[in-house]
Scaffold this active site. Structure first.
Site, PDB file in Angstrom:
ATOM      1  N   GLY A 214     -45.736  29.575  12.773  1.00 23.33           N
ATOM      2  CA  GLY A 214     -46.204  30.736  12.006  1.00 23.33           C
ATOM      3  C   GLY A 214     -47.099  31.721  12.744  1.00 23.33           C
ATOM      4  O   GLY A 214     -47.766  32.534  12.100  1.00 23.33           O
ATOM      5  N   ASP A 231     -37.402  28.972   8.431  1.00 18.93           N
ATOM      6  CA  ASP A 231     -37.407  27.963   9.501  1.00 18.93           C
ATOM      7  C   ASP A 231     -37.227  26.582   8.847  1.00 18.93           C
ATOM      8  O   ASP A 231     -37.850  26.312   7.813  1.00 18.93           O
ATOM      9  CB  ASP A 231     -38.744  27.996  10.266  1.00 18.93           C
ATOM     10  CG  ASP A 231     -38.641  27.349  11.649  1.00 18.93           C
ATOM     11  OD1 ASP A 231     -38.967  28.018  12.644  1.00 18.93           O
ATOM     12  OD2 ASP A 231     -38.221  26.159  11.739  1.00 18.93           O
ATOM     13  N   LYS A 298     -33.748  33.722  24.887  1.00 20.75           N
ATOM     14  CA  LYS A 298     -33.955  32.640  25.870  1.00 20.75           C
ATOM     15  C   LYS A 298     -33.017  32.842  27.048  1.00 20.75           C
ATOM     16  O   LYS A 298     -31.833  33.141  26.853  1.00 20.75           O
ATOM     17  CB  LYS A 298     -33.632  31.306  25.211  1.00 20.75           C
ATOM     18  CG  LYS A 298     -34.870  30.498  24.922  1.00 20.75           C
ATOM     19  CD  LYS A 298     -34.542  29.047  24.684  1.00 20.75           C
ATOM     20  CE  LYS A 298     -35.573  28.067  25.148  1.00 20.75           C
ATOM     21  NZ  LYS A 298     -36.876  28.457  25.516  1.00 20.75           N
TER      22      LYS A 298
HETATM   23  C1  SAM Z   1     -40.665  29.098  19.502  1.00 20.71           C
HETATM   24  S1  SAM Z   1     -40.632  28.499  17.866  1.00 20.71           S
HETATM   25  C2  SAM Z   1     -41.172  29.898  16.960  1.00 20.71           C
HETATM   26  C3  SAM Z   1     -42.646  30.151  17.074  1.00 20.71           C
HETATM   27  C4  SAM Z   1     -43.141  31.166  16.077  1.00 20.71           C
HETATM   28  N1  SAM Z   1     -42.615  32.499  16.363  1.00 20.71           N
HETATM   29  C5  SAM Z   1     -44.641  31.248  16.040  1.00 20.71           C
HETATM   30  O1  SAM Z   1     -45.176  32.337  16.311  1.00 20.71           O
HETATM   31  O2  SAM Z   1     -45.314  30.252  15.727  1.00 20.71           O
HETATM   32  C6  SAM Z   1     -38.931  28.427  17.493  1.00 20.71           C
HETATM   33  C7  SAM Z   1     -38.598  28.064  16.058  1.00 20.71           C
HETATM   34  O3  SAM Z   1     -37.232  28.385  15.829  1.00 20.71           O
HETATM   35  C8  SAM Z   1     -36.786  27.497  14.833  1.00 20.71           C
HETATM   36  N2  SAM Z   1     -35.318  27.505  14.773  1.00 20.71           N
HETATM   37  C9  SAM Z   1     -34.420  27.056  15.684  1.00 20.71           C
HETATM   38  N3  SAM Z   1     -33.165  27.200  15.218  1.00 20.71           N
HETATM   39  C10 SAM Z   1     -33.274  27.773  13.975  1.00 20.71           C
HETATM   40  C11 SAM Z   1     -32.327  28.182  12.981  1.00 20.71           C
HETATM   41  N4  SAM Z   1     -31.024  28.025  13.158  1.00 20.71           N
HETATM   42  N5  SAM Z   1     -32.794  28.751  11.848  1.00 20.71           N
HETATM   43  C12 SAM Z   1     -34.117  28.920  11.651  1.00 20.71           C
HETATM   44  N6  SAM Z   1     -35.052  28.547  12.541  1.00 20.71           N
HETATM   45  C13 SAM Z   1     -34.635  27.979  13.701  1.00 20.71           C
HETATM   46  C14 SAM Z   1     -37.360  26.157  15.263  1.00 20.71           C
HETATM   47  O4  SAM Z   1     -37.409  25.271  14.152  1.00 20.71           O
HETATM   48  C15 SAM Z   1     -38.756  26.583  15.747  1.00 20.71           C
HETATM   49  O5  SAM Z   1     -39.715  26.404  14.738  1.00 20.71           O
END
Ligand code: SAM
Length: 343
Positions: A214, A231, A298
């Site tokens: 978050g 998420d 990425k």
């Molecule tokens: C790098 S983290 C995000 C960090 C966030 N922006 C923050 O500021 O705290 C990546 C997130 O993408 C989510 N994620 C990966 N694939 C996803 C999907 N298909 N749908 C929704 N969320 C996804 C993961 O669960 C993870 O929590």
């Protein structure tokens, strides 16, 4: 023939791509590393003003920062060097008088000097103030005096923050970590806001995909937006119950929204760019025309230019690219800044 010299910086491991982008603009440009993989001397077969104009016009993705090299002073790494730098600064009056000036000093990591980069700033600031009627500052400068201390040579240049592509020393953006900060990822969105000159508070309804835990959501809430966060993971407890937050604990492929429900879409999903861009493309109809998207991409197997191209192909024609940039807080990633188009 005109040749101009600069020092370029990129994130570690991405200098070769920054160099490729510069070479595309100016074939025949030569590079020499000052810091392997990240800081390099650039000798361009063109005038400095032409180089600066071209870089501002078509800003490279991987060039985080650039400084001109207008003077080179030999260094013996003793305190005598500071006297030579002071003499140099005493000659600068026509360039800086009456302005706000930031001295930004850096050194090669392995270099052992009798003084620190901060010591250089400490030595030069009073001279600038007393003898040149300059207001020494750290941020918000009119001009930057860049001082790069390498093994035997000090490279000096005067330029504006705009010309350097960043007003942070070497493009190294240092935000202070907050006590209650949900995640370090927040710095990426803060930096995107600054780098893309994007005022997040002008938006109203944001969709945050891949939002947990978050960090980005917390910044959007701080900017007074209503946020729908998606998420399958868990959001930080401090955010749950916020009156402007709707949290859908789901995969982004399993949610649907009304058309044009949002004016901002942000996505920081750490997933393959192909899958991510397909998911985002499906959600883009929920963003209004003229709305903005900020997306982390990425770089899984390097080949970054190909990755950007393929990602954009998946998102077009719904969006236009405003800028692609590898931010200081991006690791093996880059950030896309996009605008929703009328179809
Ligand atoms: C790098 S983290 C995000 C960090 C966030 N922006 C923050 O500021 O705290 C990546 C997130 O993408 C989510 N994620 C990966 N694939 C996803 C999907 N298909 N749908 C929704 N969320 C996804 C993961 O669960 C993870 O929590």
């Amino acid at each position: 023939m005109n040749v101009s010299r600069f020092i370029g910086s990129s994130n570690f491991g991405f200098a070769q791509y920054a160099q490729e982008e510069i070479r595309r603009l100016f074939p025949g440009t030569k590079f020499r590393y000052l810091e392997p993989g990240e800081v390099f001397l650039i000798d361009v077969p063109a005038r400095a003003d032409e180089v600066t104009a071209a870089l501002l016009e078509q800003e490279p993705i991987f060039l985080r920062h650039i400084q001109p090299v207008q003077h080179e002073i030999p260094l013996d790494k003793t305190a005598d060097d500071l006297m030579r730098l002071i003499e140099f600064v005493q000659e600068l009056r026509p360039f800086v008088a009456g302005e706000k000036v930031a001295v930004q000093a850096r050194k090669v990591k392995a270099g052992k000097f009798a003084y620190t980069p901060f010591g250089v700033k400490d030595a030069l600031d009073p001279i600038l103030q007393q003898e040149q009627s300059v207001e020494p500052v750290v941020r918000g400068a009119d001009k930057i005096i860049s001082v790069y201390l390498s093994d035997g040579t000090c490279y000096l240049g005067i330029s504006t923050p705009h010309e350097n592509l960043s007003d942070w020393n070497g493009g190294m953006v240092r935000y202070r970590k907050e006590e209650e900060q949900v995640s370090r990822a927040k710095f990426k969105l803060l930096e995107a806001e600054e780098r893309f000159n994007l005022d997040l508070s002008q938006f109203h309804n944001a969709l945050d995909i891949g939002a947990a835990p978050g960090g980005w959501t917390s910044l959007l809430l701080e900017r007074n937006l209503s946020v729908t966060a998606v998420d399958p993971g868990h959001m930080h407890a401090s955010l749950l119950g916020h009156p402007n937050l709707t949290f859908l604990q789901k995969n982004a492929g399993d949610v649907k929204f009304e058309e044009r429900a949002f004016d901002l879409l942000v996505c920081d999903m750490s997933w393959s760019p192909k899958q991510m861009s397909k998911l985002v493309a499906e959600l883009l109809p929920a963003v209004e025309t003229g709305g903005v998207a900020v997306i982390t991409v990425k770089l899984m197997h390097k080949k970054p230019f190909q990755t950007v191209k393929e990602t954009l192909q998946n998102l077009e024609p719904q969006v236009v690219l405003l800028q692609a940039k590898q931010l200081f807080h991006n690791r093996e990633e880059l950030t896309l800044y996009l605008m929703k188009e009328e179809l």
